[in-house]
Design a protein around this motif. Sequence first.
Motif, PDB file in Angstrom:
ATOM      1  N   HIS A  81      63.608  -2.928  11.358  1.00  0.00           N
ATOM      2  CA  HIS A  81      62.647  -3.138  10.276  1.00  0.00           C
ATOM      3  C   HIS A  81      63.040  -2.196   9.412  1.00  0.00           C
ATOM      4  O   HIS A  81      63.199  -1.061   9.112  1.00  0.00           O
ATOM      5  CB  HIS A  81      61.400  -2.973  10.827  1.00  0.00           C
ATOM      6  N   ARG A  82      62.823  -2.732   7.801  1.00  0.00           N
ATOM      7  CA  ARG A  82      62.768  -2.144   6.720  1.00  0.00           C
ATOM      8  C   ARG A  82      61.897  -0.922   6.703  1.00  0.00           C
ATOM      9  O   ARG A  82      60.686  -1.286   7.088  1.00  0.00           O
ATOM     10  CB  ARG A  82      62.652  -3.176   5.347  1.00  0.00           C
ATOM     11  N   ARG A  83      62.325   0.174   6.164  1.00  0.00           N
ATOM     12  CA  ARG A  83      61.439   1.304   5.985  1.00  0.00           C
ATOM     13  C   ARG A  83      61.889   1.848   4.574  1.00  0.00           C
ATOM     14  O   ARG A  83      62.751   2.159   4.021  1.00  0.00           O
ATOM     15  CB  ARG A  83      61.555   2.430   6.733  1.00  0.00           C
ATOM     16  N   TYR A  84      60.804   2.061   3.678  1.00  0.00           N
ATOM     17  CA  TYR A  84      60.915   2.321   2.438  1.00  0.00           C
ATOM     18  C   TYR A  84      60.176   3.766   2.062  1.00  0.00           C
ATOM     19  O   TYR A  84      59.334   4.359   2.682  1.00  0.00           O
ATOM     20  CB  TYR A  84      59.977   1.463   1.294  1.00  0.00           C
ATOM     21  N   SER A  85      61.031   4.593   1.314  1.00  0.00           N
ATOM     22  CA  SER A  85      60.581   5.899   0.717  1.00  0.00           C
ATOM     23  C   SER A  85      59.553   5.860  -0.441  1.00  0.00           C
ATOM     24  O   SER A  85      59.785   4.811  -1.115  1.00  0.00           O
ATOM     25  CB  SER A  85      61.946   6.808   0.334  1.00  0.00           C
ATOM     26  N   ARG A  86      59.190   6.762  -0.810  1.00  0.00           N
ATOM     27  CA  ARG A  86      58.445   6.989  -2.071  1.00  0.00           C
ATOM     28  C   ARG A  86      59.113   6.795  -3.266  1.00  0.00           C
ATOM     29  O   ARG A  86      58.987   6.206  -4.166  1.00  0.00           O
ATOM     30  CB  ARG A  86      57.627   8.354  -2.150  1.00  0.00           C
ATOM     31  N   ALA A  87      60.763   7.433  -3.086  1.00  0.00           N
ATOM     32  CA  ALA A  87      61.468   7.148  -4.414  1.00  0.00           C
ATOM     33  C   ALA A  87      61.878   5.615  -4.668  1.00  0.00           C
ATOM     34  O   ALA A  87      61.789   5.274  -5.788  1.00  0.00           O
ATOM     35  CB  ALA A  87      62.621   8.039  -4.325  1.00  0.00           C
ATOM     36  N   GLN A  88      62.061   4.815  -3.369  1.00  0.00           N
ATOM     37  CA  GLN A  88      62.347   3.641  -3.425  1.00  0.00           C
ATOM     38  C   GLN A  88      61.096   2.794  -3.903  1.00  0.00           C
ATOM     39  O   GLN A  88      61.500   1.781  -4.985  1.00  0.00           O
ATOM     40  CB  GLN A  88      62.843   3.129  -2.146  1.00  0.00           C
ATOM     41  N   LEU A  89      59.978   3.474  -3.661  1.00  0.00           N
ATOM     42  CA  LEU A  89      58.771   2.512  -3.977  1.00  0.00           C
ATOM     43  C   LEU A  89      58.580   2.734  -5.456  1.00  0.00           C
ATOM     44  O   LEU A  89      58.370   1.432  -6.201  1.00  0.00           O
ATOM     45  CB  LEU A  89      57.577   2.945  -3.187  1.00  0.00           C
ATOM     46  N   ALA A  90      58.999   3.796  -6.049  1.00  0.00           N
ATOM     47  CA  ALA A  90      58.921   4.063  -7.507  1.00  0.00           C
ATOM     48  C   ALA A  90      59.984   3.163  -8.170  1.00  0.00           C
ATOM     49  O   ALA A  90      59.546   2.566  -9.343  1.00  0.00           O
ATOM     50  CB  ALA A  90      58.971   5.523  -7.871  1.00  0.00           C
ATOM     51  N   LEU A  91      61.103   3.180  -7.546  1.00  0.00           N
ATOM     52  CA  LEU A  91      62.365   2.225  -8.238  1.00  0.00           C
ATOM     53  C   LEU A  91      61.739   0.836  -8.407  1.00  0.00           C
ATOM     54  O   LEU A  91      61.854  -0.064  -9.387  1.00  0.00           O
ATOM     55  CB  LEU A  91      63.505   2.382  -7.549  1.00  0.00           C
ATOM     56  N   ALA A  92      61.254   0.425  -7.082  1.00  0.00           N
ATOM     57  CA  ALA A  92      60.732  -1.161  -6.797  1.00  0.00           C
ATOM     58  C   ALA A  92      59.497  -1.270  -8.140  1.00  0.00           C
ATOM     59  O   ALA A  92      59.436  -2.292  -8.688  1.00  0.00           O
ATOM     60  CB  ALA A  92      60.136  -1.289  -5.588  1.00  0.00           C
ATOM     61  N   ALA A  93      58.671  -0.328  -8.240  1.00  0.00           N
ATOM     62  CA  ALA A  93      57.711  -0.647  -9.167  1.00  0.00           C
ATOM     63  C   ALA A  93      58.109  -0.610 -10.457  1.00  0.00           C
ATOM     64  O   ALA A  93      57.845  -1.412 -11.519  1.00  0.00           O
ATOM     65  CB  ALA A  93      56.639   0.583  -9.082  1.00  0.00           C
ATOM     66  N   ARG A  94      59.448   0.075 -11.061  1.00  0.00           N
ATOM     67  CA  ARG A  94      59.792   0.164 -12.235  1.00  0.00           C
ATOM     68  C   ARG A  94      60.556  -1.398 -12.350  1.00  0.00           C
ATOM     69  O   ARG A  94      60.641  -1.882 -13.288  1.00  0.00           O
ATOM     70  CB  ARG A  94      60.852   1.100 -12.187  1.00  0.00           C
ATOM     71  N   VAL A  95      61.375  -1.843 -11.231  1.00  0.00           N
ATOM     72  CA  VAL A  95      61.754  -3.124 -11.548  1.00  0.00           C
ATOM     73  C   VAL A  95      60.739  -4.255 -11.658  1.00  0.00           C
ATOM     74  O   VAL A  95      61.068  -5.114 -12.459  1.00  0.00           O
ATOM     75  CB  VAL A  95      62.529  -3.375 -10.032  1.00  0.00           C
ATOM     76  N   ARG A  96      59.606  -4.206 -10.778  1.00  0.00           N
ATOM     77  CA  ARG A  96      58.712  -5.063 -11.082  1.00  0.00           C
ATOM     78  C   ARG A  96      58.140  -4.944 -12.694  1.00  0.00           C
ATOM     79  O   ARG A  96      57.978  -6.185 -13.261  1.00  0.00           O
ATOM     80  CB  ARG A  96      57.385  -5.013 -10.280  1.00  0.00           C
ATOM     81  N   GLU A  97      58.196  -3.833 -13.306  1.00  0.00           N
ATOM     82  CA  GLU A  97      57.720  -3.830 -14.764  1.00  0.00           C
ATOM     83  C   GLU A  97      58.733  -4.513 -15.438  1.00  0.00           C
ATOM     84  O   GLU A  97      58.214  -5.129 -16.544  1.00  0.00           O
ATOM     85  CB  GLU A  97      57.494  -2.422 -15.254  1.00  0.00           C
ATOM     86  N   LEU A  98      60.099  -4.069 -15.398  1.00  0.00           N
ATOM     87  CA  LEU A  98      61.002  -5.047 -16.109  1.00  0.00           C
ATOM     88  C   LEU A  98      61.005  -6.533 -15.794  1.00  0.00           C
ATOM     89  O   LEU A  98      61.255  -7.047 -16.916  1.00  0.00           O
ATOM     90  CB  LEU A  98      62.480  -4.135 -15.673  1.00  0.00           C
ATOM     91  N   LEU A  99      60.854  -6.928 -14.672  1.00  0.00           N
ATOM     92  CA  LEU A  99      60.969  -8.283 -14.605  1.00  0.00           C
ATOM     93  C   LEU A  99      59.479  -8.748 -15.281  1.00  0.00           C
ATOM     94  O   LEU A  99      59.801 -10.025 -15.880  1.00  0.00           O
ATOM     95  CB  LEU A  99      60.801  -8.611 -13.151  1.00  0.00           C
ATOM     96  N   ASP A 100      58.361  -8.151 -15.380  1.00  0.00           N
ATOM     97  CA  ASP A 100      57.372  -8.563 -16.039  1.00  0.00           C
ATOM     98  C   ASP A 100      57.581  -8.503 -17.479  1.00  0.00           C
ATOM     99  O   ASP A 100      56.937  -9.392 -18.333  1.00  0.00           O
ATOM    100  CB  ASP A 100      56.281  -7.640 -15.507  1.00  0.00           C
ATOM    101  N   GLN A 101      58.377  -7.797 -18.048  1.00  0.00           N
ATOM    102  CA  GLN A 101      58.619  -7.747 -19.508  1.00  0.00           C
ATOM    103  C   GLN A 101      60.001  -8.655 -20.004  1.00  0.00           C
ATOM    104  O   GLN A 101      60.248  -8.769 -20.818  1.00  0.00           O
ATOM    105  CB  GLN A 101      59.297  -6.270 -19.895  1.00  0.00           C
ATOM    106  N   GLY A 102      60.205  -9.429 -18.873  1.00  0.00           N
ATOM    107  CA  GLY A 102      61.346 -10.798 -19.178  1.00  0.00           C
ATOM    108  C   GLY A 102      62.397 -10.462 -18.713  1.00  0.00           C
ATOM    109  O   GLY A 102      63.318 -11.235 -18.955  1.00  0.00           O
ATOM    110  N   HIS A 103      62.856  -9.199 -18.187  1.00  0.00           N
ATOM    111  CA  HIS A 103      64.375  -9.190 -17.847  1.00  0.00           C
ATOM    112  C   HIS A 103      64.620  -9.739 -16.650  1.00  0.00           C
ATOM    113  O   HIS A 103      63.660 -10.180 -15.865  1.00  0.00           O
ATOM    114  CB  HIS A 103      64.470  -7.380 -17.642  1.00  0.00           C
TER     115      HIS A 103
END
Length: 109
Positions: free
Chosen positions: A52-74
């Motif tokens: 099973h996948r396990r995420y760290s706080r650092a990975q969650l921060a990165l995933a949140a940033r990717v989500r922001e960039l996707l929301d910006q149209g990237h």
Amino acid sequence: MASRSTPSAFDDADYPAYTMGRAAEMLGVTPDFLRSLDGAGLVEPERSSGGHRRYSRAQLALAARVRELLDQGHTVLTIAFRVAELELELNAVRERNAELEAGRSRSRS
């Protein structure tokens, strides 16, 4: 109990503490979104002994940033390209830093 000077898993931003479901809930995304980041190589979680996948706080921060960039149209492709570009720059800076440190050590001797 860990002493104040000894880092614990609680203090370690890279400790894979969060399940996919919990990570998705915390980020307000679907598990499929997290799977897609893993498939694209943008966020690669650790795996438990059961796979099973396990995420760290650092990975969650990165995933949140990717989500922001996707929301910006990237696109995922442009984000992945930029991450790769930044990794190359970071490696070059690390190499230069090591060279400077080695030079500083030689000059002290």
